[in-house]
Scaffold this motif. Structure first.
Motif, mmCIF file in Angstrom:
data_model
loop_
_atom_site.group_PDB
_atom_site.id
_atom_site.type_symbol
_atom_site.label_atom_id
_atom_site.label_comp_id
_atom_site.label_asym_id
_atom_site.label_seq_id
_atom_site.Cartn_x
_atom_site.Cartn_y
_atom_site.Cartn_z
ATOM 1 N N TRP A 163 0.879 -1.367 0.174
ATOM 2 C CA TRP A 163 -0.086 -0.039 0.049
ATOM 3 C C TRP A 163 0.903 1.298 0.084
ATOM 4 N N PHE A 164 1.950 1.097 0.896
ATOM 5 C CA PHE A 164 2.928 2.479 0.978
ATOM 6 C C PHE A 164 4.291 2.056 0.395
ATOM 7 N N ALA A 165 4.586 0.969 0.146
ATOM 8 C CA ALA A 165 5.924 0.748 -0.282
ATOM 9 C C ALA A 165 5.986 0.611 -1.918
ATOM 10 N N LYS A 166 4.974 0.251 -2.534
ATOM 11 C CA LYS A 166 5.122 0.149 -4.022
ATOM 12 C C LYS A 166 4.976 1.797 -4.542
ATOM 13 N N PRO A 167 4.093 2.610 -3.939
ATOM 14 C CA PRO A 167 4.255 3.941 -4.519
ATOM 15 C C PRO A 167 5.639 4.645 -4.170
ATOM 16 N N ILE A 168 6.410 4.334 -3.298
ATOM 17 C CA ILE A 168 7.614 4.907 -2.960
ATOM 18 C C ILE A 168 8.689 4.139 -3.668
ATOM 19 N N PHE A 169 8.485 2.946 -3.713
ATOM 20 C CA PHE A 169 10.073 2.338 -4.226
ATOM 21 C C PHE A 169 9.973 1.790 -5.715
#
Length: 988
Positions: free
Chosen positions: A297-303
């Motif tokens: 939820w948070f890691a894919k947008p950022i990484f």
């Protein structure tokens, strides 16, 4: 010792375990589950004795609201947690907590004592900006400047979290908190203040801690502050704003501060781990989806690409906010490393159940690290929070916490060494006990104990402090000499044995004992027809009539054992408990079995009695009337023993009176009588049978090792000593020691009888009885299967023994069998040393040692490992500790009589040797583990034999057949020549 006694995984296995994952991409993590299902067992699960890379970061952490206290001191404003905790029905919150605000020197001293390289802590937004925006609170700036100054003096790197859940209440009241699109800019302004004042002293920044919990439980479920029950839509909106806020702060640092301050910025993401209920493609996809919904939820947008996982997009449709293309580019790549949080509270207890997608939670940090590496392009990973918890009542011997810590650190080491995951730092949570969010003060997670009721809030080091301190000093778990296997052999005449609790008894008469006459109806029915009234003379019974004996003997021969240990069935030999009714057929069977064993040079080791679940294997008449509580059972046992010595003594020279008496289920009166029965049987043999039969006799005790859960704790050591005396010393001390029960038992029971409702009376022996029992042995025989950890702190009511005041603890880094028996080879060596120290240098036999294994497990690898390493520890006891070890027996012979424990499987009425049998046979043939430097010893019984003789000794049946053919050939030639000459004379 930490973990198993086996060294680093053998070089041959490393290619199977190593291999840096390929550069990741969304969906590549799905290979994690199948990869770990294929790793070599049990090698991959063994404890890894190795160290972390040079320069690895070791630290501890805390959060402002959990530990600071001082909620009204120094101009601090209220936070949403202050408001939440001050509700009328709410439990005590973090108003004072550990009072770190007033104890900076105290906390710094704790860090110095640990020897950590970094300290993670959070800034209180409400302490620096009481209303969430200007004006700035100078007292707050001064407080954190002092803390950073102390850390600089100690050479400890600060890892600073800007936001750890404690939003200023003013921002919640004015804007609705993280549900508002205004918050990202306000957060950027707060971050700029922190970078300007503290950035010169900070190299590692974390923007937000665990945005999943903040968004989902703060604004979706309302379980945590600010307690808004806005449902999924508001939860996803809050998360959207948190991502935007993080990206703004990263760009702020990157554009204006990185060049001068040379630091790094990331976000602390928490996750669980999940495993499929069954290894199917559908279930693996559901596991992947579960991680997408929490971590991705948070890691894919950022990484990866600035957008949410596809599984969320396809399942949530309009609930999930949209990123514009510009926003995607802005969010993408806004982390300088992957900051991971993994622990009980955040990763599991606050995981929404629907996000498991009907799969199973697991606490495998190693597999999560591999998944992150595969899914997100092999990032540098910094574990910024990890640990477990203990009960709030646990004080300083926090064994459970230690073993979870040990497991997580071990899994991190394996991820680095075996899986090629790039982990550069590890942070224990937390430095000290504090307020544990929704759990309040009901649990503790600190390395240092804090008495929350005290005024000064002193830090007292727990056992985990010593564990972590030593681990940091050694940078991991370096190999130790005692963990290495040794080479060498056992002495000549060493007893190599196998155990079968009760041999397979089949007294079905052979066809040769049937006196009836039959006719074969070859024309019609093709069956044998008995002729009525026609009989042949009966012949005597012979041992060859018992086919079951021949089969079992052949299997034992195949194993190359020198001894075979089994128990007689008292309840079947003397069904009425006395000599009025004797099962002569069964006695004859036992006689034949012993005779056949001796014929093939296998020594029978025979126990007179071994308890079973049904009637304790006593004759029914004895079991019904008190069993061992009744003195008549003692006399009945002596009569039974005399009968066995008389009937079998010519064939049996190695007797066990009682095999593994069940001390866990014996009353003290029963144990008292049992000891007297043993002693009387021993004296009977000594006086009436020893001279003519020339055998030896003793008792065999179950003796599992007991280790203090906290090796640094005197209280835990006292508990371990107490359990050893109750489990082993109870029956061993009267026989092998001073003739009376251990003093520890008497003192403990005297103490307990003063507080318990029911008294537990330990009987007294008369002086004559002491003399009778003391010394009633010829050797020390023990059965050993596993090792148990014990402590004194009550942690788990299910595993707590109130009577002995002992908590059973599990080291989750140990290898375990399917039945959860711990595989701890070094426990056997410790036990043998303990027996020697207590009872002098007695001839000692390990009469049973074995493990259950999954019958479907390929090649029964666990048992192979178990046998190899337990025997090697026995060799250490013999070679290095000078224990007078004279024999070792594996439990058990076959799966028919001991399911899952056998060296032979039993399927469809067929016995098949398992790989563990062949491995044991190889050890027997080598008499241990000879190496290139091991001196060759020619044992007396083999000294005159040529090396080639083994070929002939192992093929006796073949040689007999060849000899028969040769003799028949000679006789045939003789008769041909003889009759040829007679014919010639006749014609002449």
């Amino acid at each position: 010792p930490a973990g198993s006694m086996v060294p680093v995984v053998p070089v041959l296995l490393l290619p199977l375990l190593l291999g840096r994952p390929l550069l990741g991409a969304p969906g590549h993590g799905t290979g994690t589950w199948s990869r770990f299902a294929r790793l070599p067992y049990p090698q991959d699960q063994l404890f890894l004795h190795d160290t972390f890379p040079d320069g690895f970061l070791w630290g501890a952490g805390s959060a402002a609201y959990q530990t600071e206290g001082g909620w009204r001191q120094g101009g601090k404003g209220a936070s949403i947690w202050d408001t939440f905790a001050h509700r009328p029905s709410a439990p005590a919150g973090g108003d004072v907590a550990s009072d770190s605000y007033n104890n900076l020197f105290r906390d710094a001293e704790g860090l110095r004592r640990l020897g950590v390289s970094h300290y993670r802590f959070s800034l209180s937004w409400a302490r620096l900006l009481p209303n969430g925006t200007a004006p700035v609170n100078p007292a707050g700036l001064a407080h954190y400047s002092r803390l950073l100054g102390h850390l600089r003096e100690l050479g400890i790197e600060p890892v600073v979290t800007l936001y750890h859940w404690d939003l200023p209440q003013g921002l919640q009241d004015a804007f609705g908190g993280w549900a508002s699109p205004v918050l990202p800019q306000l957060f950027r302004d707060y971050a700029e203040l922190c970078f300007r004042h503290f950035g010169g002293q900070v190299r590692y920044w974390l923007t937000i801690d665990n945005p999943y919990v903040v968004a989902w439980h703060g604004y979706g479920t309302g379980q945590l502050p600010p307690g808004v029950r806005g449902g999924p839509r508001l939860g996803y909106r809050a998360a959207h704003h948190l991502l935007q806020a993080h990206a703004k702060v990263w760009h702020l640092y990157n554009d204006h501060f990185r060049l001068t301050q040379r630091g790094k910025v990331s976000i602390s993401l928490s996750s669980h781990w999940i495993k499929p209920q069954r290894m199917t493609e559908k279930n693996i996809k559901e596991c992947q989806k579960s991680l997408d919904f929490v971590l991705g939820w948070f890691a894919k947008p950022i990484f990866i690409d600035g957008d949410y996982p596809e599984s969320m997009r396809s399942n949530l449709s309009s609930l999930l906010p949209e990123f514009s293309e510009v926003e995607k580019k802005y969010v993408k790549g806004t982390a300088d490393f992957f900051a991971l949080s993994f622990g009980a509270t955040l990763s599991f207890q606050l995981l929404d159940s629907y996000m498991k997608f009907q799969q199973l939670e697991s606490i495998s940090l190693r597999q999560l690290l591999y998944w992150i590496s595969s899914e997100y392009n092999n990032p540098e990973i910094f574990i910024v929070e990890n640990s477990w918890f203990v009960s709030g009542s646990t004080k300083r011997d926090d064994a459970k916490y230690i073993y979870y810590l040990k497991k997580f650190i071990m899994e991190t080491l394996k991820a680095i060494r075996y899986d090629g995951v790039n982990v550069f730092g590890y942070t224990v949570w937390s430095l000290l006990d504090g307020f544990e969010w929704h759990r309040g003060y009901s649990i503790r997670r600190g390395l240092f104990y804090v008495d929350f009721q005290s005024h000064d809030k002193k830090l007292m080091p727990k056992a985990s402090v010593l564990f972590y301190q030593k681990l940091i000093e050694k940078n991991g778990f370096p190999p130790l000499p005692e963990n290495q296997p040794i080479e060498g052999t056992f002495p000549c005449g060493f007893a190599w044995g196998i155990v079968d609790n009760y041999i397979q008894v089949d007294t079905t008469p052979s066809q040769f004992l049937d006196s009836n006459v039959y006719v074969w109806d070859v024309h019609r029915t093709k069956k044998l027809i008995k002729l009525d009234g026609v009989f042949t003379s009966k012949r005597k019974r012979h041992c060859v009539d018992f086919a079951a004996i021949r089969l079992q003997i052949s299997l034992l021969q195949e194993m190359h054992v020198t001894h075979f240990h089994f128990s007689l069935k008292w309840s079947l030999i003397l069904p009425l408990g006395n000599l009025s009714l004797i099962n002569h057929t069964l006695v004859h069977y036992y006689q034949c079995f012993a005779t056949e064993l001796l014929r093939v040079n296998i020594t029978p080791v025979v126990a007179l009695w071994q308890p079973t679940a049904e009637n304790q294997e006593l004759p029914v008449s004895l079991a019904k009337y008190g069993a061992w509580e009744n003195m008549e059972t003692v006399q009945a046992f002596v009569e039974y023993a005399k009968f066995c010595f008389t009937s079998l003594g010519d064939h049996v020279k190695f007797w066990i009176t009682m095999n593994e008496p069940p001390v866990k289920n014996l009353t003290y009166t029963a144990g008292h009588n049992l000891l007297k029965a043993h002693a009387k049987a021993w004296h009977l043999y000594d006086k009436e049978f020893r001279r003519s039969q020339k055998g030896k006799i003793s008792i065999a005790l179950q003796a599992d090792w007991v280790e203090p859960a906290c090796p640094f704790s005197r209280n835990d050591q006292e508990v371990a000593d107490r359990i050893l005396e109750f489990d082993i010393g109870w029956l061993a001390e009267p026989i092998f020691g001073n003739g009376d029960y251990p003093q520890v038992m008497r003192e403990w029971l005297h103490r307990r009888n003063g507080v318990d409702l029911y008294n537990f009376h330990l009987p007294y022996f008369s002086e004559d009885e002491k003399k009778l029992i003391k010394g009633s042995f010829d050797f020390f025989a023990l059965s050993h299967y596993t090792t148990t950890l014990v402590g004194w702190e009550k942690e788990d009511a299910v595993k707590y023994d109130h009577y002995l005041e002992v908590q059973m603890i599990n080291d989750i880094t140990w290898l375990h069998s399917p039945s959860r028996a711990a595989v701890v080879p070094w426990g056997l060596r410790k036990l043998l040393k303990w027996v020697k120290s207590k009872y002098d240098d007695l001839p000692t036999y390990v009469l049973a040692n074995g493990i259950d294994d999954d019958q479907n497990m390929v090649h029964d690898k666990l048992r192979v490992y178990y046998i190899q390493n337990y025997i090697n520890e026995a060799l250490k006891a013999y070679t290095l500790d000078n224990v007078n070890l004279q024999g070792y027996f594996v439990y058990s012979f076959n799966d028919k009589t001991a399911p899952k424990y056998g060296l032979y499987s039993y399927i469809a009425n067929q016995y098949e040797p398992k790989p563990s049998m062949k491995h044991y046979r190889e050890i027997i043939d080598n008499n241990g583990f000879p190496g290139p430097e091991t001196p060759e010893v020619l044992c007396p019984e083999e000294s005159a034999l040529c090396p080639e003789c083994h070929f002939f000794r192992t093929r006796k049946s073949l040689l007999a057949f060849i000899s028969f053919i040769f003799v028949a050939f000679i006789v045939t030639i003789f008769f041909i020549i003889y009759y040829s000459k007679r014919i010639e004379r006749r014609y002449k």
